[in-house]
Motif scaffolding. Sequence first.
Motif, PDB file in Angstrom:
ATOM      1  N   UNK A  82      49.941  39.261  42.020  1.00  0.00           N
ATOM      2  CA  UNK A  82      50.564  38.527  43.124  1.00  0.00           C
ATOM      3  C   UNK A  82      50.545  39.313  44.434  1.00  0.00           C
ATOM      4  N   UNK A  83      51.485  38.977  45.303  1.00  0.00           N
ATOM      5  CA  UNK A  83      51.560  39.621  46.616  1.00  0.00           C
ATOM      6  C   UNK A  83      51.845  41.114  46.491  1.00  0.00           C
ATOM      7  N   UNK A  84      52.708  41.479  45.550  1.00  0.00           N
ATOM      8  CA  UNK A  84      53.005  42.901  45.342  1.00  0.00           C
ATOM      9  C   UNK A  84      51.756  43.656  44.918  1.00  0.00           C
ATOM     10  N   UNK A  85      50.995  43.048  44.039  1.00  0.00           N
ATOM     11  CA  UNK A  85      49.763  43.670  43.577  1.00  0.00           C
ATOM     12  C   UNK A  85      48.748  43.809  44.685  1.00  0.00           C
ATOM     13  N   UNK A  86      48.703  42.808  45.567  1.00  0.00           N
ATOM     14  CA  UNK A  86      47.766  42.853  46.699  1.00  0.00           C
ATOM     15  C   UNK A  86      48.097  44.015  47.625  1.00  0.00           C
ATOM     16  N   UNK A  87      49.380  44.178  47.943  1.00  0.00           N
ATOM     17  CA  UNK A  87      49.775  45.280  48.828  1.00  0.00           C
ATOM     18  C   UNK A  87      49.591  46.640  48.150  1.00  0.00           C
ATOM     19  N   UNK A  88      49.799  46.679  46.854  1.00  0.00           N
ATOM     20  CA  UNK A  88      49.525  47.923  46.126  1.00  0.00           C
ATOM     21  C   UNK A  88      48.040  48.254  46.208  1.00  0.00           C
ATOM     22  N   UNK A  89      47.195  47.232  46.092  1.00  0.00           N
ATOM     23  CA  UNK A  89      45.759  47.425  46.216  1.00  0.00           C
ATOM     24  C   UNK A  89      45.374  47.931  47.588  1.00  0.00           C
ATOM     25  N   UNK A  90      46.005  47.391  48.636  1.00  0.00           N
ATOM     26  CA  UNK A  90      45.740  47.862  49.994  1.00  0.00           C
ATOM     27  C   UNK A  90      46.112  49.329  50.147  1.00  0.00           C
ATOM     28  N   UNK A  91      47.249  49.703  49.584  1.00  0.00           N
ATOM     29  CA  UNK A  91      47.704  51.091  49.686  1.00  0.00           C
ATOM     30  C   UNK A  91      46.750  52.041  48.969  1.00  0.00           C
ATOM     31  N   UNK A 177      49.224  37.084  68.562  1.00  0.00           N
ATOM     32  CA  UNK A 177      48.972  35.815  69.253  1.00  0.00           C
ATOM     33  C   UNK A 177      48.444  34.739  68.311  1.00  0.00           C
ATOM     34  N   UNK A 178      47.404  35.104  67.525  1.00  0.00           N
ATOM     35  CA  UNK A 178      46.758  34.096  66.681  1.00  0.00           C
ATOM     36  C   UNK A 178      47.567  33.752  65.433  1.00  0.00           C
ATOM     37  N   UNK A 179      48.227  34.741  64.828  1.00  0.00           N
ATOM     38  CA  UNK A 179      48.783  34.510  63.501  1.00  0.00           C
ATOM     39  C   UNK A 179      50.244  34.101  63.454  1.00  0.00           C
ATOM     40  N   UNK A 180      51.033  34.554  64.381  1.00  0.00           N
ATOM     41  CA  UNK A 180      52.453  34.201  64.333  1.00  0.00           C
ATOM     42  C   UNK A 180      52.698  32.690  64.310  1.00  0.00           C
ATOM     43  N   UNK A 181      51.933  31.883  65.068  1.00  0.00           N
ATOM     44  CA  UNK A 181      52.176  30.431  65.029  1.00  0.00           C
ATOM     45  C   UNK A 181      51.598  29.736  63.797  1.00  0.00           C
ATOM     46  N   UNK A 182      50.739  30.434  63.037  1.00  0.00           N
ATOM     47  CA  UNK A 182      50.034  29.786  61.933  1.00  0.00           C
ATOM     48  C   UNK A 182      50.781  29.905  60.615  1.00  0.00           C
ATOM     49  N   UNK A 183      50.429  29.020  59.687  1.00  0.00           N
ATOM     50  CA  UNK A 183      51.083  29.008  58.386  1.00  0.00           C
ATOM     51  C   UNK A 183      50.171  29.641  57.337  1.00  0.00           C
ATOM     52  N   UNK A 184      49.859  30.908  57.525  1.00  0.00           N
ATOM     53  CA  UNK A 184      49.067  31.639  56.546  1.00  0.00           C
ATOM     54  C   UNK A 184      50.010  32.390  55.612  1.00  0.00           C
ATOM     55  N   UNK A 185      49.477  32.819  54.480  1.00  0.00           N
ATOM     56  CA  UNK A 185      50.286  33.578  53.543  1.00  0.00           C
ATOM     57  C   UNK A 185      50.537  34.966  54.108  1.00  0.00           C
ATOM     58  N   UNK A 186      51.513  35.666  53.533  1.00  0.00           N
ATOM     59  CA  UNK A 186      51.831  37.024  53.972  1.00  0.00           C
ATOM     60  C   UNK A 186      50.629  37.943  53.798  1.00  0.00           C
ATOM     61  N   UNK A 187      49.891  37.777  52.701  1.00  0.00           N
ATOM     62  CA  UNK A 187      48.719  38.615  52.453  1.00  0.00           C
ATOM     63  C   UNK A 187      47.652  38.370  53.508  1.00  0.00           C
ATOM     64  N   UNK A 188      47.416  37.107  53.869  1.00  0.00           N
ATOM     65  CA  UNK A 188      46.412  36.778  54.887  1.00  0.00           C
ATOM     66  C   UNK A 188      46.836  37.317  56.250  1.00  0.00           C
ATOM     67  N   UNK A 189      48.091  37.170  56.583  1.00  0.00           N
ATOM     68  CA  UNK A 189      48.593  37.621  57.869  1.00  0.00           C
ATOM     69  C   UNK A 189      48.565  39.139  57.973  1.00  0.00           C
ATOM     70  N   UNK A 190      48.862  39.821  56.875  1.00  0.00           N
ATOM     71  CA  UNK A 190      48.945  41.281  56.904  1.00  0.00           C
ATOM     72  C   UNK A 190      47.604  41.935  57.213  1.00  0.00           C
ATOM     73  N   UNK A 191      46.499  41.288  56.849  1.00  0.00           N
ATOM     74  CA  UNK A 191      45.181  41.865  57.113  1.00  0.00           C
ATOM     75  C   UNK A 191      44.936  42.043  58.600  1.00  0.00           C
ATOM     76  N   UNK A 192      45.504  41.144  59.419  1.00  0.00           N
ATOM     77  CA  UNK A 192      45.347  41.252  60.864  1.00  0.00           C
ATOM     78  C   UNK A 192      46.043  42.489  61.408  1.00  0.00           C
TER      79      UNK A 192
END
Length: 212
Positions: A82-91, A177-192
């Motif tokens: 899940x999201x926790x695993x994704x952030x662990x992968x990023x780290x 600018x681009x992501x705050x107004x959008x409805x993306x997931x936390x994982x998608x937004x974090x990449x920016x």
Amino acid sequence: MQLLQFGTFTIPLHWVLALLSLVGGWLLTSVYVKHHQMKKESLEMIINALFVIGVVWKFSIVVFDFDTVKAHVSSVLYFTGGTKGFFLGLFVSFLYLYRQAKKKKIYKQLSETLLLFGTAGYGLYLFLHAITQGENLFIILSFVFTTTLFIVWLWDRNALDRLPKKAGLIFIVYAMIFQLPNELTLAEWSLAIIFPLCAILLSNNLLVKENV
């Protein structure tokens, strides 16, 4: 969540968009590395880091949901961390990149290829996401124009000392600018946020001294 159906097999649409974006980013960065006669190691490191993210994200379910895995071992094949695993992968992938950059002394080269790869890939993802979501033409063209402008800006290697400033501006535009107004997931937004910040850290001349 939008799904694509292939017979009895279903796959989330954003997975397909992410894959297409990664391929697009890799193709452009490959041309960049070849055009500037750079070592291919930096691009290879980024690809390896993406593989690390995928592996950690997939098997981190053992860490974050051990009871389910213990009861049904086959769940490792069907679920992720899940999201926790994704952030662990990023780290973990960042630790890999930092270790490899330190070992091979290519901090700056890695930072510029990472920034170009991330900018091109993320820009393409925004473009594809806007199309599939039926956004208006103005929004779609704004993604195309901004990403193209960033790529042209990053293509010049004659001012590597300005790379952190470039990464900072990309961070502000893509994330704030681009992501705050959008409805993306936390994982998608974090990449920016993550890819320009990693580029800034790797290229920080105050922390690292190396000849380019």
